[in-house]
Design a protein around this motif. Sequence first.
Motif, PDB file in Angstrom:
ATOM      1  N   CYS B  41      17.402 -13.853  38.332  1.00 38.63           N
ATOM      2  CA  CYS B  41      18.805 -13.644  38.690  1.00 38.63           C
ATOM      3  C   CYS B  41      19.051 -14.214  40.069  1.00 38.63           C
ATOM      4  O   CYS B  41      18.138 -14.698  40.736  1.00 38.63           O
ATOM      5  N   CYS B  46      17.157  -8.167  39.113  1.00 38.02           N
ATOM      6  CA  CYS B  46      16.331  -8.131  37.904  1.00 38.02           C
ATOM      7  C   CYS B  46      14.883  -7.744  38.166  1.00 38.02           C
ATOM      8  O   CYS B  46      14.206  -7.246  37.274  1.00 38.02           O
ATOM      9  N   CYS B  49      10.902 -11.049  40.308  1.00 36.63           N
ATOM     10  CA  CYS B  49      10.283 -11.723  41.450  1.00 36.63           C
ATOM     11  C   CYS B  49       9.462 -10.774  42.331  1.00 36.63           C
ATOM     12  O   CYS B  49       9.070 -11.156  43.431  1.00 36.63           O
ATOM     13  N   CYS B  61      12.993 -12.791  46.036  1.00 34.37           N
ATOM     14  CA  CYS B  61      14.218 -13.605  46.110  1.00 34.37           C
ATOM     15  C   CYS B  61      15.129 -13.107  47.216  1.00 34.37           C
ATOM     16  O   CYS B  61      16.177 -13.679  47.473  1.00 34.37           O
TER      17      CYS B  61
HETATM   18  S1  FES Z   1      15.691  -9.687  41.686  1.00 31.32           S
HETATM   19 FE1  FES Z   1      16.168 -11.212  40.209  1.00 31.32          FE
HETATM   20  S2  FES Z   1      15.019 -12.886  40.954  1.00 31.32           S
HETATM   21 FE2  FES Z   1      14.668 -11.401  42.445  1.00 31.32          FE
END
Ligand code: FES
Lengths: 788, 163
Positions: B41, B46, B49, B61
Amino acid sequence: MADDGIGASITRKEDRRFLVGRGTYTDDINRPHQTYAAFVRSPHAHAGIRGIDTSAAESAPGVLAVLTGKDLADDGIGDLICGWLIHSRDGEPMKVGEYAVLAKDTVRFVGHHVAVVVAETLAEARDAAELVEVDYDVRPACIATATATANGQPQVHPEAPNNRAFDWELGDKAATDAAFENAHHVTKIDIVNNRLIPNAMEPRAAIGEYDFGTEDYTLYTTSQNPHVARLVLTAFVGIGAEHNMRVIAPDVGGGFGSKINIYPEETVCLWASKKVSRPVKWTGDRSESFMADTHGRDHVTTAELALDADGKMLGLRVHTFANIGAHLALFGSVTPTYLHGTLFSGQYVLPAIYVNLEAVYTHTAPVDAYRGAGRPETAYIVERIAEVAARELGMDSAEFRRRNFIQPDQFPYQTPVALTYDSGDYPAILDRALAMSDYDTFPQRRAESEAKGKLRGIGLSCYIEACGIAPSAVIGSLGAGVGLWESAKIRFNATGNVLVYTGAHSHGQGHETTFAQIISSHLGIPADHVEIVHGDTEKTPMGMGTYGSRSLAVGGSAIVKAAEKIVAKGTKIAAHLLEASEADIEFKDGAFTVAGTDRSTTIQEVAFAAYVPHNYPEDLEPGLEESAFYDPGNFTYPAGTHICEVEIDPDTGVVEIVNFTAVDDFGTVVNPMIVEGQVHGGIAQGVGQAMMENCVYDDDGALITGSYMDYCMPRAQDFPGFKVATTETPCPHNPLGVKGCGEAGAIAAPPAVMNAITDAIGTDMQMPATPLRVWQALQAKAPAMAAE
Amino acid sequence: MAVSVSLNVNGKSVSREVEPRTLLVEFLREELGLTGTHVGCDTSQCGACVVHVDGKSVKACTMLAAQANGTSVLTIEGLAPNPEDLHPMQAAFRDNHGLQCGFCTPGMIMSAVDLLQHNADPSEQEVREWLEGNICRCTGYHNIVKAVLDAAGRMRGQPQAAE
Ligand code: FES
Ligand code: FES
């Protein structure tokens, strides 16, 4: 049974690479000298393009090319396609509007691809994309499904007056109308099947690579169906030819239908790679997924059910507007028609059915298959109206369904909407689900909730679906552009281990394990000695890919057919080695034996002899490798009963799922652990649709739910543990007896959840049942409560 | 204009010159080729990562590579002490079918390992709440939760039979 064969819950062979971070998803791949693509997308739902000024972008650092729809046209690149030609009830073919790879002179949804920048780095590509100046002539947009055909609505495509792509029907209208004339009671409901965004966790990605030496194209892509992608891109879009295009769909992080369609992005990467003479990579970010992946569902329906005095169903009449978005995607026309209208008999004897469906273009992202694809929409209508009918008649929901079930001795059962159900035992499934969910003692639990000031409800859903798509001749007569058989090749190595090449594609389903289990059971090779190869058009035989819960029923059956050929050839070799007659050789558990003796040879020894044919039948080719194509004789018909129980806080509208039971008949189960996992995932998506997920565009076509901040995804704490079980009536027409399990949960759960919630609140409402909407429904029902 | 970052990743020292806007997840994936850490995302929702920075779970991220200067980062590739083995959490995910497409899996595992550092014996509800920042579209979370509880048992030295 081998302990790793059919029926065993062995752990998955594919897991290790994912667990240790060594999966290979498309974005994990980098090619030498690769460049990066960034798309310029329309911020408007509907606009003319007066001009595109690319000069600033072209002179930005690192930029190699800025390309638009005009460049595509100059190179003779064609439009994208829909794979299924539907005819309207007046016999007219569906109206197909342009589906350009990059917009020509009109943009038709927010996120529509207008231009692409190719640059040395991703950051440079993105920075330069911001510098592309598009002169838009913004126009009013047509957004809402139910009013898209009204006079005066903005037109999406000139080819489709009143935005109507087709006006389709199925069933006998006269017989159905007659059933309503004779009805004792008619139940009528209005239903909205909310629009969803699939949200596979891996965003789509592609790398296009043209090799000027070999003049071949290679595409790495997040696809559920790489061979179909190759076919469409070469034969229809006009990039290269099938024999010089290789499509590789490596590890793919979920699909759920959104990776079936052939999209602009991968097309552009391939085409641009020739223009810049280097590989071109694009990885979508989540915002792009929300805007420009195909969406799902989006139906507005009125349904009526005619009943006799005993509560028996006499007839069902359905009218639906189905939103197909701005373009007809690859499965965009079949999803709301033949994957939908053909299931309206549900699990019931329903003598007369008439379905009329108008597919409408709107200025929104294309709508295509999403887990269940058409069948969840049907089950939602059938199971909601069944529930409402039972309540109106004052009958117990389970008893009402039981009274209308197709009985086990009625198979094969011809429905009034084209399908012949092959097998099933619906009362047995219901009984099991009722027992597992403690249905009988629900009134006590309701009383306990009420004592705490809470509302409690229980809801059933007895769904059916058609999987294992599909008999090619049947779908050909209905307008399909392809056949839906599947392929397999089994290669024995000289050392006795095995490679299986399949045309199916795994993006989470576990084929590398279940397909190996088939080899274990049918050829006696331990699953650990079997490698499944998929997702590369250069390695695997032509295949149709994975969707519609088809891979095991169709692809698995192809493996069985190829295994039978292996045994046939192996029998000849074994007869020679054992100096016996072929007729006396029996094959079992990996060994060829002379009947009635203890003289035998293993299939591994036979394979060795086939590759080192020193002592070998004179008239037999060396080698042990066989292929098969399997075209199913019918669809398969998984069915089940799911029961949801909820407790609701009337002060906040918050719904807690306190129990969710699923009993499904998937025919023979190859790996129970994997099947349960598929059911869990499907239920979560179905509950997501019922309670959280909703794609919202505003009246101008801006996507309001464009990120995880606004589009509510189900999380771990939204669920209890699920109770799941299976019953088995084997499919009689495929060699494995399997029916398919991938979509069941997403089909069954929404009506079960909504029947439970409406039972609890005592009034009807539409999905998603968010706390606000539940609270509003309660207020609307009893304004006095608000004053308390 | 580049900034130099030096950090320890999976037990090895690395130094690179990077653009200041480089995210930690980009640094891991593009500079170091550690592609087990995923991007699902662009709004930090999400959890695909998740890595550990100085022992704590972090969405890679949401952090610049420059901010990770001087830290110790552990990614999914470095979780098991040696490449042939699985960490008990990885083994529990396999044994309980806690993954399907595998895309959310590295983030789930790194997040769940951090949970057990905080709470060696979590309840089912605590596991579900802890995983609030990790989205899985495939599994319905049922087997992920089961796997985390199983791993907790294994790591406390009391293997729980997967039912
Ligand atoms: S929380 Fe979705 S890529 Fe980091
Ligand atoms: S296993 Fe696919 S997203 Fe979790």
